[in-house]
Write a protein that holds these residues in place. Structure first.
Motif, PDB file in Angstrom:
ATOM      1  N   LEU A 681       0.820  -1.207   0.000  1.00 29.66           N
ATOM      2  CA  LEU A 681       0.000   0.000   0.000  1.00 29.66           C
ATOM      3  C   LEU A 681       0.857   1.262   0.000  1.00 29.66           C
ATOM      4  CD1 LEU A 681      -2.794  -1.113   2.491  1.00 29.66           C
ATOM      5  CD2 LEU A 681      -2.892  -1.061  -0.010  1.00 29.66           C
ATOM      6  N   LEU A 682       1.962   1.224   0.744  1.00 26.87           N
ATOM      7  CA  LEU A 682       2.887   2.359   0.713  1.00 26.87           C
ATOM      8  C   LEU A 682       3.463   2.558  -0.689  1.00 26.87           C
ATOM      9  CD1 LEU A 682       4.830   1.854   4.068  1.00 26.87           C
ATOM     10  CD2 LEU A 682       3.306   3.754   3.523  1.00 26.87           C
ATOM     11  N   ALA A 683       3.824   1.457  -1.330  1.00 22.58           N
ATOM     12  CA  ALA A 683       4.368   1.552  -2.680  1.00 22.58           C
ATOM     13  C   ALA A 683       3.325   2.123  -3.650  1.00 22.58           C
ATOM     14  CB  ALA A 683       4.847   0.181  -3.148  1.00 22.58           C
ATOM     15  N   LEU A 684       2.073   1.738  -3.489  1.00 20.77           N
ATOM     16  CA  LEU A 684       1.015   2.294  -4.329  1.00 20.77           C
ATOM     17  C   LEU A 684       0.925   3.798  -4.162  1.00 20.77           C
ATOM     18  CD1 LEU A 684      -2.156  -0.019  -4.170  1.00 20.77           C
ATOM     19  CD2 LEU A 684      -0.816   0.612  -6.178  1.00 20.77           C
ATOM     20  N   ALA A 685       0.953   4.257  -2.915  1.00 21.57           N
ATOM     21  CA  ALA A 685       0.819   5.693  -2.652  1.00 21.57           C
ATOM     22  C   ALA A 685       1.997   6.476  -3.210  1.00 21.57           C
ATOM     23  CB  ALA A 685       0.699   5.928  -1.149  1.00 21.57           C
ATOM     24  N   ARG A 686       3.113   5.805  -3.403  1.00 18.44           N
ATOM     25  CA  ARG A 686       4.312   6.480  -3.911  1.00 18.44           C
ATOM     26  C   ARG A 686       4.529   6.239  -5.397  1.00 18.44           C
ATOM     27  NH1 ARG A 686       8.065   4.677   1.253  1.00 18.44           N
ATOM     28  NH2 ARG A 686       7.346   6.304   2.672  1.00 18.44           N
ATOM     29  N   GLY A 687       3.654   5.458  -6.005  1.00 18.07           N
ATOM     30  CA  GLY A 687       3.776   5.231  -7.435  1.00 18.07           C
ATOM     31  C   GLY A 687       4.800   4.200  -7.823  1.00 18.07           C
ATOM     32  N   GLU A 688       5.173   3.318  -6.905  1.00 21.21           N
ATOM     33  CA  GLU A 688       6.158   2.280  -7.196  1.00 21.21           C
ATOM     34  C   GLU A 688       5.398   1.009  -7.571  1.00 21.21           C
ATOM     35  OE1 GLU A 688       8.452   2.210  -3.624  1.00 21.21           O
ATOM     36  OE2 GLU A 688       9.212   4.243  -3.905  1.00 21.21           O
ATOM     37  N   TRP A 689       4.996   0.927  -8.832  1.00 22.77           N
ATOM     38  CA  TRP A 689       4.031  -0.079  -9.251  1.00 22.77           C
ATOM     39  C   TRP A 689       4.576  -1.500  -9.173  1.00 22.77           C
ATOM     40  CZ3 TRP A 689       0.805   3.358  -8.585  1.00 22.77           C
ATOM     41  CH2 TRP A 689       0.846   4.603  -9.190  1.00 22.77           C
ATOM     42  N   ALA A 690       5.771  -1.707  -9.637  1.00 26.43           N
ATOM     43  CA  ALA A 690       6.331  -3.065  -9.625  1.00 26.43           C
ATOM     44  C   ALA A 690       6.486  -3.569  -8.197  1.00 26.43           C
ATOM     45  CB  ALA A 690       7.675  -3.087 -10.351  1.00 26.43           C
ATOM     46  N   ALA A 691       7.005  -2.713  -7.317  1.00 29.31           N
ATOM     47  CA  ALA A 691       7.151  -3.111  -5.919  1.00 29.31           C
ATOM     48  C   ALA A 691       5.793  -3.397  -5.307  1.00 29.31           C
ATOM     49  CB  ALA A 691       7.871  -2.016  -5.137  1.00 29.31           C
ATOM     50  N   ALA A 692       4.809  -2.557  -5.618  1.00 29.64           N
ATOM     51  CA  ALA A 692       3.467  -2.761  -5.066  1.00 29.64           C
ATOM     52  C   ALA A 692       2.909  -4.107  -5.497  1.00 29.64           C
ATOM     53  CB  ALA A 692       2.549  -1.629  -5.521  1.00 29.64           C
ATOM     54  N   ALA A 693       3.060  -4.434  -6.766  1.00 32.69           N
ATOM     55  CA  ALA A 693       2.529  -5.706  -7.259  1.00 32.69           C
ATOM     56  C   ALA A 693       3.180  -6.887  -6.548  1.00 32.69           C
ATOM     57  CB  ALA A 693       2.758  -5.809  -8.769  1.00 32.69           C
ATOM     58  N   GLY A 694       4.489  -6.803  -6.325  1.00 27.71           N
ATOM     59  CA  GLY A 694       5.183  -7.898  -5.659  1.00 27.71           C
ATOM     60  C   GLY A 694       4.740  -8.083  -4.227  1.00 27.71           C
ATOM     61  N   TYR A 695       4.661  -6.992  -3.503  1.00 27.81           N
ATOM     62  CA  TYR A 695       4.241  -7.094  -2.098  1.00 27.81           C
ATOM     63  C   TYR A 695       2.792  -7.564  -1.978  1.00 27.81           C
ATOM     64  CZ  TYR A 695       8.428  -4.555  -0.551  1.00 27.81           C
ATOM     65  OH  TYR A 695       9.719  -4.182  -0.261  1.00 27.81           O
ATOM     66  N   LEU A 696       1.904  -6.991  -2.767  1.00 24.26           N
ATOM     67  CA  LEU A 696       0.488  -7.320  -2.652  1.00 24.26           C
ATOM     68  C   LEU A 696       0.205  -8.765  -3.028  1.00 24.26           C
ATOM     69  CD1 LEU A 696      -0.978  -4.006  -4.104  1.00 24.26           C
ATOM     70  CD2 LEU A 696      -1.023  -4.754  -1.718  1.00 24.26           C
ATOM     71  N   ALA A 697       0.999  -9.305  -3.946  1.00 24.33           N
ATOM     72  CA  ALA A 697       0.816 -10.709  -4.324  1.00 24.33           C
ATOM     73  C   ALA A 697       1.152 -11.649  -3.183  1.00 24.33           C
ATOM     74  CB  ALA A 697       1.672 -11.029  -5.542  1.00 24.33           C
ATOM     75  N   ASP A 698       1.918 -11.157  -2.210  1.00 23.97           N
ATOM     76  CA  ASP A 698       2.332 -11.996  -1.073  1.00 23.97           C
ATOM     77  C   ASP A 698       1.496 -11.730   0.175  1.00 23.97           C
ATOM     78  OD1 ASP A 698       4.321 -13.292  -2.484  1.00 23.97           O
ATOM     79  OD2 ASP A 698       5.866 -11.847  -1.945  1.00 23.97           O
ATOM     80  N   THR A 699       0.252 -11.308  -0.029  1.00 25.86           N
ATOM     81  CA  THR A 699      -0.632 -11.061   1.113  1.00 25.86           C
ATOM     82  C   THR A 699      -1.619 -12.199   1.340  1.00 25.86           C
ATOM     83  OG1 THR A 699      -2.176  -9.853  -0.325  1.00 25.86           O
ATOM     84  CG2 THR A 699      -0.506  -8.554   0.859  1.00 25.86           C
ATOM     85  N   GLY A 700      -1.498 -13.263   0.553  1.00 30.54           N
ATOM     86  CA  GLY A 700      -2.418 -14.396   0.686  1.00 30.54           C
ATOM     87  C   GLY A 700      -3.598 -14.336  -0.253  1.00 30.54           C
ATOM     88  N   VAL A 701      -3.613 -13.386  -1.179  1.00 33.99           N
ATOM     89  CA  VAL A 701      -4.768 -13.242  -2.066  1.00 33.99           C
ATOM     90  C   VAL A 701      -4.952 -14.448  -2.980  1.00 33.99           C
ATOM     91  CG1 VAL A 701      -4.782 -10.728  -2.063  1.00 33.99           C
ATOM     92  CG2 VAL A 701      -3.328 -11.930  -3.665  1.00 33.99           C
ATOM     93  N   ARG A 702      -3.880 -15.133  -3.309  1.00 32.52           N
ATOM     94  CA  ARG A 702      -3.983 -16.270  -4.236  1.00 32.52           C
ATOM     95  C   ARG A 702      -4.286 -17.586  -3.517  1.00 32.52           C
ATOM     96  NH1 ARG A 702      -4.826 -12.451  -7.323  1.00 32.52           N
ATOM     97  NH2 ARG A 702      -3.087 -11.397  -8.359  1.00 32.52           N
ATOM     98  N   THR A 703      -4.111 -17.609  -2.225  1.00 34.49           N
ATOM     99  CA  THR A 703      -4.357 -18.839  -1.457  1.00 34.49           C
ATOM    100  C   THR A 703      -5.225 -18.512  -0.245  1.00 34.49           C
ATOM    101  OG1 THR A 703      -2.276 -18.480  -0.273  1.00 34.49           O
ATOM    102  CG2 THR A 703      -2.221 -19.963  -2.178  1.00 34.49           C
ATOM    103  N   PRO A 704      -6.482 -18.154  -0.465  1.00 33.12           N
ATOM    104  CA  PRO A 704      -7.330 -17.733   0.660  1.00 33.12           C
ATOM    105  C   PRO A 704      -7.522 -18.808   1.713  1.00 33.12           C
ATOM    106  CG  PRO A 704      -8.625 -18.068  -1.341  1.00 33.12           C
ATOM    107  CD  PRO A 704      -7.186 -18.097  -1.745  1.00 33.12           C
ATOM    108  N   GLN A 705      -7.387 -20.082   1.325  1.00 31.48           N
ATOM    109  CA  GLN A 705      -7.540 -21.161   2.312  1.00 31.48           C
ATOM    110  C   GLN A 705      -6.400 -21.174   3.310  1.00 31.48           C
ATOM    111  OE1 GLN A 705      -6.771 -21.475  -0.830  1.00 31.48           O
ATOM    112  NE2 GLN A 705      -5.050 -22.900  -1.068  1.00 31.48           N
ATOM    113  N   ASN A 706      -5.303 -20.520   2.980  1.00 33.61           N
ATOM    114  CA  ASN A 706      -4.156 -20.442   3.886  1.00 33.61           C
ATOM    115  C   ASN A 706      -3.784 -18.990   4.162  1.00 33.61           C
ATOM    116  OD1 ASN A 706      -3.388 -23.145   4.550  1.00 33.61           O
ATOM    117  ND2 ASN A 706      -2.730 -23.439   2.444  1.00 33.61           N
ATOM    118  N   ALA A 707      -4.786 -18.136   4.243  1.00 39.73           N
ATOM    119  CA  ALA A 707      -4.525 -16.706   4.410  1.00 39.73           C
ATOM    120  C   ALA A 707      -5.203 -16.171   5.661  1.00 39.73           C
ATOM    121  CB  ALA A 707      -5.037 -15.939   3.176  1.00 39.73           C
TER     122      ALA A 707
END
Length: 952
Positions: A681-707
């Motif tokens: 979220l910090l990266a989003l607010a600063r316009g760091e798109w690639a970093a934001a995508a990497g961090y957000l992908a590691d929040t459990g969004v792809r594996t909700p059964q283990n999130a």
């Protein structure tokens, strides 16, 4: 054999030495010197001490010992013992220093007399810590060196954190450690945040390169140079470790050092035979040159993993009097052993000890360890950890089991999981254990593992125990419960952990208190994708047992889970229940559960938007976790603090703090995903798109059964925003649909505060108005009668977005959202709502809107949301509206302007000029000009030389 100086010349460490010299003069300071075994940490620190001269008149050095006893503070107290002469000249000391009279008897005559009825330092750790700090302050400029911190007891780590939180102004502390031997990757025991004004730096030592090994070899051999081939082979066989290089070269005989005509040493390293791993052969060669009695002494020393008293070594080696003295002198003369000056003898390095130990026959090893057991067992108090290890290696199974379990119990009594867990793991590997032993030790291993941070090894062992026929049915349920709790912490095993807990609840039917513990763990709604309708029955069952529970520790455990769960779903009954959470504890176990209860509530209240109340619970929970040694609870409290800081706008240094914790807690699913969310979220607010995508992908969004569901929903919201920013409506809707599916399955709309507005924006961008309206209606219905201030504010935003899309008045909805966020003290979310509201007024041509919209940019800028601020200003420029800076225009000279700092930070992150222009809504030409000024002001040649840590 050629003669050598006592200490080899320092090669290849000029930069590190200069850095150390600079850092220790910036007092107060804490410098961590990190490197693997044999890389030269102690050698570098010794050079530092030798070169300081009169800048630091008092230097105190302490050594941490392997196989430590819990909370002995041995290294620091040993260092203070050497300060007697200097302390005697300090005049009248603070009365609190009298607490050290018992801990350091050598200082008793220079310390104040204890006050009548004063606290006993053996039982008052805080008073003892204060006394040590006051002594160090009285000494004036002082350098405290703690060697081998990876072997430090928990008390020493706590003391160092205490000292550096508010250090004496003239104190510099240097610690050395091996990261590979540091539990959890945290040298100071937990994540460390220096006090205000403290210089805190990490100096990492790497192995030497071939060129440096070549220079070191030439210096040790006292020759002008050695051949490149010799240096290359020497480097390959020693991995560039200075200590190994030195020891191998010291072992070489004269015939191996034959000069050639060009002044080099041409003999290939392989000519003296294969170079041993960890110095085995080279040490064996030196051992062969010793007399029989000196050899016995050295072999006796090798069975001790810590420095041992000369007299003790003599008894183990069966030497005394002049024979012992002669053997010691001989071992010291050949540099196999060294004398630290405190009456002990030790190897210069653990690699040397291991090399000697490998030369001792199995029969002699056993005999030496047996003698060590006999001698150590006569001490009072018993050094249980040492006795356990010697008994194990002496093959005295009964003693090994008794001492090992006693040492684990002692460690557990003071929450020292890092000592207890490996002991219990080794004990359970014994094939001779009885069923009763397996039952008892298995349960203790689960207890120790739940206290600690990294539990995969314990989880594997507990799984094996569950199929061990020696494990009784009565203990199986408890072990399975502990396994389930451990698996619930792992990123890939949350669903498996829940399944184990459900089985354990059935197996523990005859033990209702433990069954209730399982139920309370199953009652936590935010783990995995299990619907609330399936969680609620467990919650009711566990809640019903609280009033019946007569075990205070278990009762608090149940309250931590049940009340924390009620708060997390916004149950209105939580208001009455929050005040029932205890703050006082009678035992250490109760204090751990009090810490967990308050930390759980802080997390739950943060999730639903009760930030002020969450902060109060978090402060208390963090302090209780630190005092009770509940490391896992402390890790979750720290990640909650990061999330809470994001919500409440405490963004200064937040990214660095989150990154630091992520490195330390990467294997802890609940902690790591929350940290990734904030960083994304910090990266989003600063316009760091690639970093934001990497961090957000590691929040459990792809594996909700283990999130952790609220975290995964936050990640989904961030990914939706990222897709919308990239004008990828299709991806935005895909992410929104996935998040909505999880939210509807979980049935907890109190967690929709961040996600629902993002989902509505995505649906509207795709023209799916019906889905947007359905989301709004579901949110309104889902939070009816529920305590969900964050979701309630979001509902205003959803209504405003839909009204705006349909061409209806939307300003009032967005204003209501902004005011609600302001009331919650959530400045970033408030800024986004105010931006929406003022954009509506701006579109209507309201003459006051331009100034109000400019204030939105200022709100973002104050937080550090540089991209959001730039977006607002870009819109104003597009409309032809010019707004003056709040600070006015001024010259910054050689100091970076605010805009230049933004550009410098993006340059340091690796962005190109075009990317920076896009992020900050500037022209590429303007970015080029800013970049040129940044390079000039920072006095660097290339953008690759810019470091975020160097920016003002």
């Amino acid at each position: 054999m050629p003669s050598h100086e006592q200490h080899s010349v320092l090669i290849g460490r000029e930069h590190e030495l200069g850095l150390l010299q600079l850092l220790v003069r910036r007092k107060p300071a804490l410098v961590q010197v990190e490197g693997e075994a044999g890389v030269g940490k102690s050698r570098l620190v010794r050079e530092l001490v030798d070169t300081l001269g009169g800048d630091v008149p008092t230097v105190l050095i302490g050594y941490c010992q392997q196989l430590r006893e819990p909370f002995v503070l041995g290294a620091v107290l040993e260092a203070l013992r050497r300060a007697r002469g200097r302390l005697a000249q300090c005049g009248e000391l603070n009365p609190v220093t009298s607490a050290l009279r018992t801990a350091v008897p050598e200082l008793a005559d220079v310390l104040p007399a204890p006050a009548t009825g004063g606290a006993d330092p053996e039982f008052d750790r805080h008073l003892l810590f204060r006394a040590i700090r006051e002594v160090l302050a009285a000494l004036g400029p002082v350098l405290l060196v703690i060697e081998d911190l990876h072997w430090a007891d928990d008390g020493t780590l706590q003391l160092l954190r205490f000292l550096m939180a508010d250090p004496p102004p003239e104190l510099a502390v240097v610690v050395t450690y091996r990261r590979e031997d540091v539990a959890g990757g945290m040298p100071l025991g937990t994540a460390y945040r220096p006090g205000a004004g403290v210089t805190a730096e990490l100096v990492q030592l790497q192995p030497l390169g071939v060129a440096q090994v070549r220079m070191l070899a030439a210096a040790i051999l006292r020759t002008e140079s050695v051949s490149a081939a010799f240096a290359t082979e020497l480097h390959e066989h020693t991995a560039g470790l200075p200590f190994v290089v030195e020891e191998v070269l010291r072992a070489m005989s004269d015939k191996m050092i034959a000069d050639s005509g060009d002044g080099t040493v041409p003999r290939r390293f392989s000519e003296q035979g294969e170079v041993p791993v960890l110095l085995r052969e080279s040490v064996a060669e030196r051992l062969a040159a010793l007399s029989a009695e000196a050899g016995r002494l050295v072999r006796a020393a090798a069975v001790f993993t810590i420095p041992a008293a000369v007299e003790l070594l003599g008894e183990v080696a069966r030497l005394s009097g002049e024979r012992l003295s002669a053997a010691v002198d001989e071992a010291l003369a050949c540099s196999i052993l060294h004398d630290p000056g405190d009456g002990t003898c030790a190897f210069r390095h653990t690699l040397a000890r291991q090399a000697v130990y490998s030369t001792v026959s199995a029969m002699e090893r056993r005999e030496l360890h047996q003698r060590a057991v006999r001698l150590l067992s006569a001490l009072d108090p018993l050094p249980l950890v040492q006795l356990a290890e010697h008994s194990r290696l002496a093959n005295r199974r009964v003693d090994w089991l008794n001492y090992g379990e006693a040492a684990a119990d002692q460690a557990l009594a003071v929450s020292d999981a890092t000592t207890a867990t490996p002991l219990l793991q080794r004990l359970l590997a014994e094939p001779t254990l009885t069923g009763a032993d397996v039952d008892r030790l298995g349960v203790k291993l689960g207890e120790a593992s739940l206290l600690g941070l990294y539990t995969r090894g314990s989880a594997v062992l507990l799984k094996r125990l569950l199929v061990d026929p020696r494990l009784s049915s009565s203990a199986r349920g408890e072990v399975r419960m502990q396994l389930g709790l451990l698996l619930s912490r792992q990123s890939d095993a949350l669903a498996e952990g829940r399944a184990q807990l459900e089985l354990a609840a059935d197996e523990l039917a005859s033990r209702p208190e433990l069954a209730a513990k399982c139920m309370s763990a199953l009652a936590q709604p935010f783990t995995g994708d299990t619907p609330l309708s399936l969680v609620a029955p467990w919650m009711r069952k566990a809640d019903a047992f609280i009033d019946e529970c007569h075990d205070p520790e278990l009762r608090i455990f149940l309250m931590a889970n049940v009340i924390g769960s009620l708060a997390a779903i916004g149950d209105p009954d939580m208001h009455d229940r929050l005040g029932t959470v205890p703050t006082l504890a009678q035992t250490l176990g109760e204090q751990r559960q009090v810490a967990r209860a308050h930390s759980n509530l802080a997390d739950s209240l943060t999730t639903i938007g009760r930030f002020d109340t969450a902060r109060d619970f978090l402060r208390f929970g963090t302090r209780a976790a630190e005092e009770s040694g509940a490391l896992y609870v402390l890790s979750t409290a720290r990640s909650t603090a990061i999330r809470l800081d994001w919500f409440t706008g405490a963004w200064d240094g937040l990214a660095a703090r989150a990154e630091s914790l992520l490195v330390e807690y990467r294997e802890l699913m609940a902690v790591a995903t929350e940290l990734n969310l904030v960083l994304g979220l910090l990266a989003l607010a600063r316009g760091e798109w690639a970093a934001a995508a990497g961090y957000l992908a590691d929040t459990g969004v792809r594996t909700p059964q283990n999130a952790i569901t609220p975290v995964a929903l936050g990640g989904s919201a961030g990914l939706v925003r990222l897709a919308l920013r990239n004008d990828d409506t299709v991806l935005a809707v895909v992410e929104a649909d996935a998040g909505m599916a999880l939210l509807r399955r979980k049935e907890v709309w109190a967690w929709a505060g961040e996600f629902a507005p993002a989902a509505v924006d995505a649906y509207l961008a795709a023209g799916r108005v019906h889905d947007a309206q359905d989301t709004m209606r579901s949110l309104a219905q889902g939070i009816t009668g529920v305590v969900a201030p964050l979701a309630s504010a979001a509902l205003h935003t959803c209504r405003g977005a839909i009204a705006e899309y349909l061409g209806n008045p939307a300003e009032d909805h967005h204003t209501a959202a902004a005011r609600a966020y302001d009331d919650l003290s959530a400045p970033y979310l408030a800024a986004t709502a105010w931006e929406r509201a003022e954009a509506q007024r701006l579109a209507k041509g309201d003459p006051a809107a331009s100034e109000a919209f400019s204030r939105c940019a200022e709100r973002y800028e104050d937080l550090g949301a540089t991209h959001d601020a730039a977006r607002c200003r870009h819109l104003l420029r597009t409309l032809g509206i010019v707004t003056p800076s709040r600070q006015g225009r001024r010259g910054y000279g050689n100091t970076l302007s605010p805009r230049e700092r933004e550009v410098a930070r993006l340059l340091a992150a690796g962005h190109t000029n075009n990317q920076i222009a896009e992020i900050l809504f500037l022209s590429p030409r303007t970015v080029e000009q800013h970049t040129s000024r940044v390079l000039r002001k920072l006095k660097v040649v290339s953008r690759r030389d810019i470091r975020v840590s160097d920016l003002p």
